[in-house]
Design a protein around this motif. Structure first.
Motif, PDB file in Angstrom:
ATOM      1  N   GLU A 174       0.812  -1.223   0.000  1.00 60.02           N
ATOM      2  CA  GLU A 174       0.000   0.000   0.000  1.00 60.02           C
ATOM      3  C   GLU A 174       0.846   1.274   0.000  1.00 60.02           C
ATOM      4  N   HIS A 175       2.058   1.184   0.557  1.00 56.34           N
ATOM      5  CA  HIS A 175       2.930   2.369   0.632  1.00 56.34           C
ATOM      6  C   HIS A 175       3.919   2.441  -0.531  1.00 56.34           C
ATOM      7  N   LYS A 176       3.785   1.517  -1.474  1.00 54.67           N
ATOM      8  CA  LYS A 176       4.663   1.485  -2.661  1.00 54.67           C
ATOM      9  C   LYS A 176       6.145   1.519  -2.274  1.00 54.67           C
ATOM     10  N   LEU A 177       6.517   0.624  -1.356  1.00 65.06           N
ATOM     11  CA  LEU A 177       7.897   0.574  -0.854  1.00 65.06           C
ATOM     12  C   LEU A 177       8.721  -0.550  -1.477  1.00 65.06           C
ATOM     13  N   LEU A 178       8.074  -1.457  -2.185  1.00 64.54           N
ATOM     14  CA  LEU A 178       8.782  -2.643  -2.667  1.00 64.54           C
ATOM     15  C   LEU A 178       9.283  -2.481  -4.090  1.00 64.54           C
ATOM     16  N   VAL A 179      10.467  -3.046  -4.327  1.00 57.81           N
ATOM     17  CA  VAL A 179      11.031  -3.069  -5.680  1.00 57.81           C
ATOM     18  C   VAL A 179      11.369  -4.506  -6.044  1.00 57.81           C
ATOM     19  N   ASN A 180      11.290  -4.782  -7.331  1.00 59.81           N
ATOM     20  CA  ASN A 180      11.721  -6.074  -7.841  1.00 59.81           C
ATOM     21  C   ASN A 180      13.198  -5.903  -8.174  1.00 59.81           C
ATOM     22  N   ALA A 181      14.060  -6.449  -7.327  1.00 58.73           N
ATOM     23  CA  ALA A 181      15.494  -6.194  -7.437  1.00 58.73           C
ATOM     24  C   ALA A 181      16.118  -6.793  -8.694  1.00 58.73           C
ATOM     25  N   GLN A 182      15.538  -7.862  -9.194  1.00 58.84           N
ATOM     26  CA  GLN A 182      16.082  -8.518 -10.388  1.00 58.84           C
ATOM     27  C   GLN A 182      14.929  -8.879 -11.304  1.00 58.84           C
ATOM     28  N   GLU A 183      15.144  -8.702 -12.597  1.00 58.13           N
ATOM     29  CA  GLU A 183      14.096  -8.992 -13.584  1.00 58.13           C
ATOM     30  C   GLU A 183      13.636 -10.443 -13.524  1.00 58.13           C
TER      31      GLU A 183
END
Length: 198
Positions: free
Chosen positions: A74-83
């Motif tokens: 909900e806070h848009k804190l996550l990233v996909n570190a590798q494709e």
């Protein structure tokens, strides 16, 4: 990076983010997760299933969510570190001041609940069929003992042997390779097993 044997040692090795890593560790340790070292970093699991991990790098640090793809974020804190990763997500920080304890704890608790619900992406098995080169196929048809042992190998090992024969350009090289692999097939070992056990 040298091998670390404890979370304390990991944090000490990454002392430029020591305070922040200790804070994240304290937040995670308020939950029911079990703390250990895997892949040279702190990992937290629930009944043997990895849920989150801590990571420190040159310019950032953070939490790995092993099945983070299922988090609402909900806070848009996550990233996909590798494709190539389908389920792994990372929550990255630059300084200890970026950490909101309540938000981090909410994400970790959601990850625990998802694990309890069995939400995880299962690894996809390589379903490519085994294409047996004609030279090897003739031997398998003629000698049932070799055929039986070959069929007992995993599809991956079968593919390794087939590629090894197919990749040879000259017929003589194919025959030499077949002679080399027959004892290995009869012993139930893969072409590259000796390297995998190192």
């Amino acid at each position: 990076m040298k091998k670390v044997y404890s979370v304390e040692e990991y944090i000490e090795t990454n002392s430029h983010f020591g305070e922040a890593l200790n804070l994240l560790r304290d937040i995670i340790n308020t939950t029911e997760l079990n703390e250990s070292i895997k892949w040279n970093a702190p990992v937290y699991d629930l009944n043997g299933k990895n849920v989150v991990g801590l990571g420190a790098f040159k310019n950032h640090f953070g939490i790995w969510f092993f099945n983070g793809v299922f988090l609402k974020d909900e806070h848009k804190l996550l990233v996909n570190a590798q494709e190539k990763t389908k389920s792994l997500r990372q929550m990255r920080f630059k300084t200890v001041d970026n950490i909101n304890k309540n938000t981090v704890l909410a994400y970790v608790k959601e990850a625990i609940e998802n694990q309890k619900l069995g939400k995880e992406i299962k690894p996809v098995r390589n379903t490519k069929s085994v294409v047996i080169p004609e030279e090897l196929n003739q031997i398998l048809k003629a000698q049932s003992d070799i055929n039986t042992c070959f069929k007992a190998l995993t599809p991956g090992k079968q593919r390794e042997y087939c590629s090894y024969i197919s990749d040879a350009k000259r017929e003589a090289t194919k025959q030499t390779r077949i002679e080399k692999i027959i004892p290995m097939i009869l012993n139930g070992v893969g072409l590259h097993d000796k390297y995998k056990n190192c």
